[in-house]
Design a protein around this motif. Structure first.
Motif, PDB file in Angstrom:
ATOM      1  N   LEU A 929       0.834  -1.198   0.000  1.00 26.73           N
ATOM      2  CA  LEU A 929       0.000   0.000   0.000  1.00 26.73           C
ATOM      3  C   LEU A 929       0.866   1.243   0.000  1.00 26.73           C
ATOM      4  O   LEU A 929       1.851   1.337   0.745  1.00 26.73           O
ATOM      5  N   GLY A 930       0.506   2.207  -0.819  1.00 32.36           N
ATOM      6  CA  GLY A 930       1.240   3.458  -0.855  1.00 32.36           C
ATOM      7  C   GLY A 930       0.902   4.356   0.317  1.00 32.36           C
ATOM      8  O   GLY A 930       0.015   4.074   1.119  1.00 32.36           O
ATOM      9  N   ARG A 931       1.603   5.475   0.411  1.00 30.86           N
ATOM     10  CA  ARG A 931       1.402   6.431   1.501  1.00 30.86           C
ATOM     11  C   ARG A 931       0.435   7.517   1.067  1.00 30.86           C
ATOM     12  O   ARG A 931       0.549   8.077  -0.023  1.00 30.86           O
ATOM     13  N   GLY A 932      -0.530   7.821   1.961  1.00 29.89           N
ATOM     14  CA  GLY A 932      -1.444   8.934   1.729  1.00 29.89           C
ATOM     15  C   GLY A 932      -2.365   8.759   0.547  1.00 29.89           C
ATOM     16  O   GLY A 932      -2.772   9.742  -0.068  1.00 29.89           O
ATOM     17  N   VAL A 933      -2.735   7.499   0.229  1.00 24.84           N
ATOM     18  CA  VAL A 933      -3.501   7.261  -0.993  1.00 24.84           C
ATOM     19  C   VAL A 933      -4.993   7.465  -0.811  1.00 24.84           C
ATOM     20  O   VAL A 933      -5.745   7.485  -1.792  1.00 24.84           O
ATOM     21  N   TYR A 934      -5.478   7.610   0.424  1.00 25.25           N
ATOM     22  CA  TYR A 934      -6.897   7.832   0.669  1.00 25.25           C
ATOM     23  C   TYR A 934      -7.089   9.174   1.366  1.00 25.25           C
ATOM     24  O   TYR A 934      -6.180   9.684   2.012  1.00 25.25           O
ATOM     25  N   SER A 935      -8.308   9.696   1.240  1.00 22.77           N
ATOM     26  CA  SER A 935      -8.615  10.996   1.833  1.00 22.77           C
ATOM     27  C   SER A 935      -9.647  10.851   2.930  1.00 22.77           C
ATOM     28  O   SER A 935     -10.595  10.070   2.811  1.00 22.77           O
ATOM     29  N   GLY A 936      -9.453  11.630   3.992  1.00 26.08           N
ATOM     30  CA  GLY A 936     -10.403  11.672   5.083  1.00 26.08           C
ATOM     31  C   GLY A 936     -11.534  12.630   4.785  1.00 26.08           C
ATOM     32  O   GLY A 936     -11.691  13.131   3.663  1.00 26.08           O
ATOM     33  N   PRO A 937     -12.348  12.921   5.784  1.00 26.90           N
ATOM     34  CA  PRO A 937     -13.500  13.807   5.584  1.00 26.90           C
ATOM     35  C   PRO A 937     -13.076  15.212   5.173  1.00 26.90           C
ATOM     36  O   PRO A 937     -12.046  15.729   5.612  1.00 26.90           O
ATOM     37  N   GLY A 938     -13.900  15.828   4.335  1.00 27.86           N
ATOM     38  CA  GLY A 938     -13.689  17.222   3.986  1.00 27.86           C
ATOM     39  C   GLY A 938     -14.236  18.141   5.066  1.00 27.86           C
ATOM     40  O   GLY A 938     -14.721  17.696   6.119  1.00 27.86           O
ATOM     41  N   LEU A 939     -14.150  19.418   4.803  1.00 23.97           N
ATOM     42  CA  LEU A 939     -14.599  20.410   5.785  1.00 23.97           C
ATOM     43  C   LEU A 939     -15.387  21.496   5.075  1.00 23.97           C
ATOM     44  O   LEU A 939     -14.988  21.975   4.003  1.00 23.97           O
ATOM     45  N   ALA A 940     -16.507  21.869   5.675  1.00 24.31           N
ATOM     46  CA  ALA A 940     -17.287  23.020   5.216  1.00 24.31           C
ATOM     47  C   ALA A 940     -17.727  23.785   6.448  1.00 24.31           C
ATOM     48  O   ALA A 940     -18.370  23.221   7.338  1.00 24.31           O
ATOM     49  N   ASN A 941     -17.377  25.049   6.518  1.00 27.62           N
ATOM     50  CA  ASN A 941     -17.671  25.829   7.715  1.00 27.62           C
ATOM     51  C   ASN A 941     -17.998  27.268   7.334  1.00 27.62           C
ATOM     52  O   ASN A 941     -17.339  27.869   6.472  1.00 27.62           O
ATOM     53  N   VAL A 942     -19.030  27.806   7.973  1.00 32.40           N
ATOM     54  CA  VAL A 942     -19.418  29.207   7.778  1.00 32.40           C
ATOM     55  C   VAL A 942     -19.467  29.876   9.143  1.00 32.40           C
ATOM     56  O   VAL A 942     -20.188  29.431  10.040  1.00 32.40           O
ATOM     57  N   ASP A 943     -18.678  30.924   9.301  1.00 34.80           N
ATOM     58  CA  ASP A 943     -18.741  31.779  10.482  1.00 34.80           C
ATOM     59  C   ASP A 943     -19.392  33.097  10.061  1.00 34.80           C
ATOM     60  O   ASP A 943     -19.036  33.670   9.021  1.00 34.80           O
ATOM     61  N   PHE A 944     -20.312  33.570  10.875  1.00 33.18           N
ATOM     62  CA  PHE A 944     -21.128  34.723  10.480  1.00 33.18           C
ATOM     63  C   PHE A 944     -21.314  35.646  11.680  1.00 33.18           C
ATOM     64  O   PHE A 944     -21.386  35.191  12.825  1.00 33.18           O
ATOM     65  N   SER A 945     -21.382  36.937  11.416  1.00 34.17           N
ATOM     66  CA  SER A 945     -21.627  37.883  12.504  1.00 34.17           C
ATOM     67  C   SER A 945     -22.428  39.067  11.994  1.00 34.17           C
ATOM     68  O   SER A 945     -22.399  39.393  10.806  1.00 34.17           O
ATOM     69  N   PHE A 946     -23.165  39.689  12.901  1.00 31.52           N
ATOM     70  CA  PHE A 946     -23.773  40.982  12.577  1.00 31.52           C
ATOM     71  C   PHE A 946     -23.530  41.930  13.739  1.00 31.52           C
ATOM     72  O   PHE A 946     -23.502  41.532  14.902  1.00 31.52           O
ATOM     73  N   PHE A 947     -23.290  43.199  13.377  1.00 28.94           N
ATOM     74  CA  PHE A 947     -22.943  44.242  14.335  1.00 28.94           C
ATOM     75  C   PHE A 947     -24.023  45.324  14.324  1.00 28.94           C
ATOM     76  O   PHE A 947     -24.681  45.562  13.320  1.00 28.94           O
ATOM     77  N   LYS A 948     -24.132  45.980  15.452  1.00 24.39           N
ATOM     78  CA  LYS A 948     -24.922  47.208  15.532  1.00 24.39           C
ATOM     79  C   LYS A 948     -24.034  48.279  16.145  1.00 24.39           C
ATOM     80  O   LYS A 948     -23.620  48.193  17.296  1.00 24.39           O
ATOM     81  N   ASN A 949     -23.678  49.279  15.322  1.00 22.59           N
ATOM     82  CA  ASN A 949     -22.856  50.389  15.772  1.00 22.59           C
ATOM     83  C   ASN A 949     -23.762  51.585  16.070  1.00 22.59           C
ATOM     84  O   ASN A 949     -24.504  52.053  15.193  1.00 22.59           O
TER      85      ASN A 949
END
Length: 1011
Positions: A929-949
């Motif tokens: 078996l080769g090294r690093g031939v498979y991939s683990g889970p991907g990532l999707a992330n959204v960080d969001f903010s709203f301000f009141k000045n």
């Protein structure tokens, strides 16, 4: 900028704002007229860069202070740049080799980035990935940061020491007007969502970040002062899931509910090292479950305090002076993967600098800088549940580490979750850097010459011997219950060491205006070091004899090296910038350069060598050599003619004639302005590295090709160093590669752990980057990177890269490990935006609003960061040293199952990959078996903010913030357990994922008084 010429009207250009590390071309048109007349133009810096500046990632004050940041750690904004990846989730937190956030930029290792705070190196406390970060794992001080820039790829000769990103951070300064902030950010579990492993209940959590900043004049126009303080307090019940022995195993009943043959009942009390199972049993293998899941919420406590102070002086029209000091101090109690144990950590970082700038003439400028940087840590063991002192491996010490079905490190993976304290419990380090530099620039006609010199003295005082409490590795649960150790390592006596080195460099560079629209930059940098030296001549290092076999006793002297190959490190660099249409709206840039990563962190591999910090190794019945007596002189080293008791050491060290890690980097960029405030950049980035550090075991049996027509007997050596028994041998055919039955090359030494400078790496990427500068309340940046990152070894320890094996498989053939880097993410998308809603006074709608109406409807803004990543590579492993080459740190890789059909990667949390896709290789052979031939889970992330000045007075406003981290509560899984086999059977925890790379949705409220 003011430009004058006789016979023409003078031109004054306002609104030019140069960021740190940036150059800009400003085109001015002089009109015919009286010299005393003036044409004033107000316009920002061009949106397209037509200079030879490197591909850079500027992050301004607005992004630093407004974008949603989980933990308010501004270094997370590095990933707004194409090709920059946050790798923190793939490593072990709170170890001596990996602390704080770590990043891979343009394919480089996480240890190859350099952080500069006001031009002075901001060092971290870890021994390898030396990036700054406090006990919170974050880099505090957002309100002290004015801006930072991430220089990547082919930057100029002014920058060096590291071949990765140069992250240049500049702090706020005072001004003639008093300005400041007071703030507090609050989070708690009442606002959060349950995570994947929380079983529907959100664990208790509170966090407070609070502080303030103040700046203003001490003497108008002459002396200014700025200060900032930030406190961090956190109490968190950590969501923890572990693979632990099940109820039968805890009673010594394996397999099929029957007592283990040759059960050693003295091992049963060690079951208290794992929490009780309270989750599902893992799939049975041949009627032998052995393992189950355990869900827990151990308590984590963090206290951290950050402060900075800066003063600026305008001495006269030609001289200015700046002095700054920053300190970060904290302590924490962090549960480990096995929640019975934790790490108690104390960290402190300090940076001080003084800068003096002298203007000799409009054409000549000199900048002198001196600085001091210090990072210190203490790492101690902590038990979060009762553990009997009688179970310690070392008399009077804390509990030791236990690994079942893995390598010889508790930070790696095994059949079940490794137990016991961190390997490095009981260690401490003090790292001091003293830096001086001078830069001189002069303009002459079409030439802009730059010259400079840089010197840095490194002091590394440390007592970091690993395994002071002992660490035992068992091949399986069965051998654990029998009390038979495959490898036991311990440092019974440890000594403080003091390493020293002097680094230096000089550079010369010329930026030539070949044509009005064509610029060439050519430079040369020469770097050098004095090696890695111990102040009292106690530098131990194992070196080989003329045949390449390690000598039994290490060489002891003032230097680690027998030859210093870092005296003449020459780095030519060239860049080209072309404005093909001469209008500043299109730019074509290209660059090439050679870059070095100077070796300034060798203590980790030199901290457990005799005669001062010898790591003894044992195998066989655990209680035949434990408990170990501390601070007792060990018996003599085993060797020819040694009679009676003797000690076998696990050799560690570095290549005695090591080369310096180097990389050749190149890029080609086309940048086009789409409209006044928007530009798109298309870039190809490539690099090839050589002399990279590899983790190897040089005391392994070399593979051979069978030349006997009747075949050859394969099998190798046991972990204890003796030839394997007949039951662990196989017969291979002529022409096959195999490990002969025998002993290690030096039978008087155990398994080794060395760094050799024999690695290569390659990176190629295509990047698309769209930037829209703030206009009509909107600012955004979006980029996509497609890349391919190949190497032989990505993280020098298991703690640095949990998704790969620590060592190369065959030290005689490192090309066998050439494959996808553990850092490789093929697809990356980053989107960030800031939008001021068009309501209220001066806006598109309700522009005439005032009074209460303005207070309610005006001053709203939203911000977001979206990150999309494909999965990191991982490599299934066999679970033991099946080849018998003697490398006990690095489990071998399996064979592909020729009869298997169907998908290997299933994508399930309890079975990310199908373990039946693999079979055990024959004894004495390596898997295919080769090294690093498979991939683990991907990532999707959204960080969001709203301000009141909300304006309170003309100069004072109140800002209320609501921030959502992981807005859509997506489950981003971590790395699957790669161990396929245990005791010749399928490992029930193979492919099981027990970690997350992001938190479940968390909500934070913040209040800021800005004046």
């Amino acid at each position: 900028m003011r430009v004058e010429k006789t016979g023409f009207k003078s031109a004054l250009r306002e609104g030019i704002n140069l960021e740190v590390g940036q150059e800009a071309v400003v085109n001015l048109h002089l009109e015919v007229g009286e010299f005393v007349q003036q044409v004033t133009i107000v316009e920002e810096t061009p949106v397209v860069n037509t200079t030879t500046s490197p591909v850079s990632g500027y992050v301004g004050e607005r992004e630093v202070k407004d974008l949603p940041l989980n933990g308010r750690s501004f270094d997370n904004l590095i990933t707004l740049n194409p090709g920059a990846i946050n790798y923190s989730a793939m490593k072990s937190q709170n170890t001596i080799t990996s602390n704080g956030n770590t990043f891979s930029v343009a394919g480089r290792r996480t240890s190859e980035n350099l952080f500069l705070l006001n031009g002075v190196e901001y060092t971290g406390s870890s021994q390898l990935a030396i990036t700054p970060g406090g006990v919170s794992g974050e880099l505090l001080g957002i309100d002290a940061v004015r801006e930072f820039n991430v220089l990547t790829d082919t930057y100029g000769a002014e920058y060096g020491k590291r071949s990765g990103a140069q992250v240049s951070v500049v702090t706020q300064s005072g001004s003639n007007a008093i300005h400041g902030t007071l703030f507090e950010f609050v989070r708690n579990s009442a606002l959060d969502s349950p995570g994947f492993f929380d079983k529907g209940v959100v664990p208790p959590f509170t966090r407070n970040q609070f502080g303030g900043a103040l700046g203003g004049p001490i003497k108008k126009d002459r002396v200014f002062l700025f200060g900032n303080y930030e406190g961090f307090r956190q109490d968190l019940a950590v969501s923890s899931v572990s693979v632990v022995p099940d109820a039968n195993a805890r009673n010594g009943l394996l397999p099929n509910g029957n007592p283990v043959a040759n059960l050693n009942k003295a091992m049963l009390p060690y079951m208290s090292f794992w929490p009780q199972p309270n989750g599902d049993a893992l799939p049975a293998v041949a009627g032998q479950p052995g393992a189950a899941l355990s869900f827990n919420n151990p308590d984590q406590n963090i206290r951290e305090d950050f402060g900075t102070l800066r003063s600026d002086f305008n001495l006269d029209s030609r001289d200015s002076l700046s002095v700054a000091y920053t300190i970060d101090n904290g302590d924490s109690l962090i549960p480990l993967a096995d929640p019975v144990f934790g790490s108690a950590t104390r960290l402190q970082s300090q940076v001080a600098n003084i800068d003096e700038t002298h203007v000799f003439s409009p054409h000549m400028l000199n900048t002198f800088r001196a600085g001091f940087s210090r990072a210190a840590f203490n790492l101690d063991a902590a038990s979060l549940a009762p553990v009997s002192p009688g179970l310690s491996f070392v008399s009077g010490a804390a509990a030791g580490g236990i690994v079942v079905g893995g390598g010889v490190t508790t930070t790696g993976t095994g059949t079940i979750t490794s137990s016991g304290p961190n390997n490095a419990a009981g260690s401490w380090n003090r790292r001091n850097l003293f830096t001086t530099m001078d830069n001189f620039s002069i303009n002459r006609g079409r030439h802009q010459f730059s010259f400079g010199a840089w010197f840095q003295r490194v002091q590394d005082n440390e007592d970091t011997a690993s395994r002071q409490t002992g660490q035992a590795t068992f091949a399986s649960l069965t051998t654990f219950l029998q009390g038979t150790v495959s490898s036991f390592q311990v440092v019974p006596s440890h000594t403080e060491l003091g390493f020293r080195s002097l680094f230096g460099a000089w550079y010369a560079e010329d930026t030539i205006k070949l044509l009005p629209n064509l610029t060439l930059q050519a430079g040369l940098r020469h770097e050098f070091t004095t090696g890695w030296n111990e102040i009292a001549g106690r530098a131990s290092n194992y070196i080989p004899d003329t045949t390449g076999v390690l000598l039994t006793n290490p060489r002891v002297g003032s230097s680690v090296y027998t030859q210093n190959n870092a005296k003449w490190l020459l780095s030519p660099r060239v860049g080209l910038a072309w404005d093909p249409f001469g209008n500043g709206r299109t730019a074509v840039r290209a660059g090439f350069g050679t870059y070095y990563s100077l070796i300034d962190a060798l203590s980790f591999l030199l901290n457990a060598l005799p005669p001062y910090n010898g790591s003894q190794t044992f195998s066989g019945p655990l209680f035949s050599f434990t408990p170990i007596q501390p601070n007792v002189a060990p018996p003599p080293t085993c060797g020819p003619g040694v009679v009676g008791a003797c000690a076998t050491y696990a050799p560690q060290g570095v290549q005695a004639d090591a080369k310096t890690q180097a990389v050749q980097e190149w890029n080609f960029t086309v940048e086009q302005q789409l409209e006044r405030n928007t530009a798109v950049r298309l870039t190809y980035v490539g690099s090839f590295g050589y002399h990279g550090l590899l983790s190897v075991d040089p005391n392994t049996i070399s593979a051979q090709i069978c030349a006997n027509a009747s075949g050859c007997q394969a099998g190798g050596v046991t972990a204890g160093g003796t030839p394997v028994a007949a039951s662990s041998q196989s017969h291979v055919a002529q022409g096959a590669q195999y490990i002969p039955v025998g002993t290690r090359p030096n039978p008087y030494l155990g398994a080794g752990f060395f760094w050799y400078t024999e690695g290569n790496n390659s990176y190629n990427a295509l990047q698309v980057d769209v930037t829209h500068r703030l206009s009509q309340g909107l600012e955004f940046r979006g980029n996509y990177t497609w890349s391919k990152n190949l190497d032989m070894n990505s993280g020098l320890t298991g703690a640095q890269a949990n998704n790969q094996a620590q060592m190369v498989l065959d030290h005689n053939d490192p090309r066998r490990d050439w494959g996808p880097s553990a850092l490789n993410v093929r697809h990356q998308v980053s989107l960030s935006a800031h939008y001021e809603l068009p309501f209220g006074h001066g806006k598109r709608w309700l522009s005439s609003a005032s009074g209460l109406q303005e207070k309610i409807l005006g001053g709203w803004q939203v911000n977001q960061i979206t990150t999309l990543l494909s999965g990191f590579p991982f490599t299934p492993v066999a679970g033991s040293n099946r080849s018998g080459d003697g490398d006990t740190r690095n489990p071998d890789r399996p064979n592909l199952n020729p009869s298997f059909s169907g998908p290997v990667v299933l994508g399930q949390q309890l079975k990310w990959f199908d373990p039946t896709a693999f079979v055990q290789p024959a004894f004495g052979t390596y898997g295919n078996l080769g090294r690093g031939v498979y991939s683990g889970p991907g990532l999707a992330n959204v960080d969001f903010s709203f301000f009141k000045n909300t304006s309170i007075t003309e100069r004072t406003s109140l800002q209320f913030r609501t921030e959502f981290f992981n807005l859509f509560n997506r489950t981003n899984l971590g790395t699957p357990n790669p161990t396929v086999f245990s005791s010749g059977q399928i490992n029930p925890s193979a492919g099981v994922i027990t970690t997350l790379t992001t938190f479940p949705r968390q909500i934070q409220f913040g209040m800021k008084l800005i004046f």
